[in-house]
Design an enzyme around this catalytic site. Sequence first.
Site, PDB file in Angstrom:
ATOM      1  N   GLY A 122       0.826  -1.205   0.000  1.00 23.90           N
ATOM      2  CA  GLY A 122       0.000   0.000   0.000  1.00 23.90           C
ATOM      3  C   GLY A 122       0.863   1.260   0.000  1.00 23.90           C
ATOM      4  CG  ASN A 156      -4.697   3.967   9.832  1.00 28.86           C
ATOM      5  OD1 ASN A 156      -5.013   5.020   9.292  1.00 28.86           O
ATOM      6  ND2 ASN A 156      -3.582   3.845  10.524  1.00 28.86           N
ATOM      7  CD  GLN A 163      -6.596  -0.626   7.799  1.00 22.62           C
ATOM      8  OE1 GLN A 163      -7.378  -1.574   7.881  1.00 22.62           O
ATOM      9  NE2 GLN A 163      -5.361  -0.708   8.258  1.00 22.62           N
ATOM     10  CB  THR A 212      10.502  -9.970 -12.633  1.00 20.64           C
ATOM     11  OG1 THR A 212      11.587  -9.659 -13.506  1.00 20.64           O
ATOM     12  CG2 THR A 212       9.873 -11.297 -13.015  1.00 20.64           C
ATOM     13  CB  CYS A 245       3.226   2.803  11.011  1.00 23.67           C
ATOM     14  SG  CYS A 245       2.639   1.592   9.846  1.00 23.67           S
TER      15      CYS A 245
HETATM   16  N1  PLP Z   1      -2.654   3.202   4.404  1.00 18.49           N
HETATM   17  C1  PLP Z   1      -3.344   2.787   5.479  1.00 18.49           C
HETATM   18  C2  PLP Z   1      -4.623   3.446   5.825  1.00 18.49           C
HETATM   19  C3  PLP Z   1      -2.857   1.724   6.266  1.00 18.49           C
HETATM   20  O1  PLP Z   1      -3.552   1.323   7.339  1.00 18.49           O
HETATM   21  C4  PLP Z   1      -1.631   1.122   5.895  1.00 18.49           C
HETATM   22  C5  PLP Z   1      -1.061   0.043   6.725  1.00 18.49           C
HETATM   23  O2  PLP Z   1      -1.282  -0.028   7.933  1.00 18.49           O
HETATM   24  C6  PLP Z   1      -0.962   1.582   4.750  1.00 18.49           C
HETATM   25  C7  PLP Z   1      -1.492   2.627   4.024  1.00 18.49           C
HETATM   26  C8  PLP Z   1       0.329   0.976   4.301  1.00 18.49           C
HETATM   27  O3  PLP Z   1       0.104  -0.268   3.683  1.00 18.49           O
HETATM   28  P1  PLP Z   1       1.317  -1.327   3.555  1.00 18.49           P
HETATM   29  O4  PLP Z   1       1.546  -1.864   4.919  1.00 18.49           O
HETATM   30  O5  PLP Z   1       0.821  -2.352   2.591  1.00 18.49           O
HETATM   31  O6  PLP Z   1       2.471  -0.587   3.018  1.00 18.49           O
END
Ligand code: PLP
Length: 379
Positions: free
Chosen positions: A71, A151, A181, A239, A324
Site C-alpha cells: 500500500g 485506520n 483499510q 518482474t 507504524c
Molecule cells: N494506508 C493505510 C490506511 C494503512 O492502514 C496502511 C497500513 O497499515 C498503509 C497505508 C500501508 O500499507 P502497507 O503496509 O501495505 O504498506
Amino acid sequence: MQPLTYFDYAATAPVRPEAAAALTDALSRFGNPSSRYEYGRQAAQRLKEDRETVARALGCSPAEVFFTSCGTESDNWAIRRGAELNRRKGRHIVTTAIEHAAVLETCRDLERSGYEVTYLKPDRAGRIGAEQLAAALRPDTVLVSMMLVNNETGVILPVADCVKAVKAFDPSILFHCDAVQGFLKTPDPLARLGADLIAVSGHKIGAPKGIGALYVKKGVRLRPLLTGGGQEDGLRSGTEATAQIAAFAAAVRAALEDGDRLARTAAIKDYTLSQLKQAIPKLEVISPGDAPHICALTLPCYKSEVVVRVLGDRGVCVSSGSACHRGKPSHVFAAMNLPKPWLDGALRLSFSPDSTRQEADTLVQTLKDAADSLFTTLS
Ligand code: PLP
C-alpha cells in the site's frame, strides 16, 4: 507457542489458507511472465486471471489494475506522480491530518521540494466533510489525497461526495484515495467512489505482506515511479511477483465468496463493545467506527503503551494506534483534539469476520483485570 487472542487485524491479518495454497502452487511454477516459451506463457495467463480477480473486486477493468509491492508504494506512486501531472498548473495539494504515514510523509517530502500542502483537520468524531474540502481548493490545486477508512478510528470519510466536489471545482485536479483499510471492508466496489487513483494492500485481507495494487482510472496518464523492463504496461517495472499476486487474488476470491463477512465482523465488534462497556464503566468509546472492523476506545488517565504491553504479556493483542507509530502518540487522535487523559489511554481494536465471542470475552476479562490492577497517571 500458545495461540494469541488477536484483535489487531488492521495492523495485519493472518495469511488465509487459500492464499497460502495459491502461493505454494505459484512458487512451484516459476516461469517469468515476460518469457516467450511455455513456462512464461503459463505464468502470463495466470497473472491475467489474477488481475481479473482483483479488478472484479475493485469494480474496474483489468487494464486499470497495477500490482505494486505494498500500500505504501501505491500511495507514493499516486501522490508523487499524480502531483507532477499538472505541474504547469500549480503546486498545491490537499490532504487530511489523519492520513496514514504512507500519505503524510510523502506529502511532507513534497513540501521539501516546493509543494504547498493543506492538511484538513477532523472534528472531535474524526470526520471531515465535503464542504470543508471544497473550501480548501484553490486555482493552483493539483491533487487531493483522502483516505476511505481511517485506520485508527474506523471512520469512513465521504470520498464519493468529495470527488464530486473536487471535480465540480476543477476536473483536472487528480483525486487519490488511500483505501488500504477499505478494500473488501465496505459494501461497494471501490472504483464506484469515482477517484482517479486508489491504493490497496494485500496483507490487510489475508494475503502475505509485500503485495499491493494501484487502481489507475482509464485516461489518467500517470508516469511510472519505477522504471526498468516495462512490466505492468510500462507503468511499474520489475518482474511481476507472481506468487504474491496469486496469493493476493486467492485472498480476494475467498473474501468475495464470503458474502456475510461484513455483517459478521460488525456483529462481533458490537458484541465486544457492549461487553466492554458493561465490564469497565470507566472505559470510553472514542469512535465505534463506521467500517465493520475497527473501533477506538480509551481508558482515560491510563498509559496505553503500558496497557498494550500488559495485555500482550497475557496473550491478548491490541494496539495503541497504528502499528507504524511504534509508541509515539497517535497523530489521528491528537488531530481530533481529544483531551490529554483520553489521548494517553487510547486503544484500537480491530476484528476479522472469524473473531469469536470467546475471544471477545477473553479480551474483556483481561482488559478489566489490567484496568483494575494498573496505576493511572492520576495515582
Ligand atoms: N494506508 C493505510 C490506511 C494503512 O492502514 C496502511 C497500513 O497499515 C498503509 C497505508 C500501508 O500499507 P502497507 O503496509 O501495505 O504498506
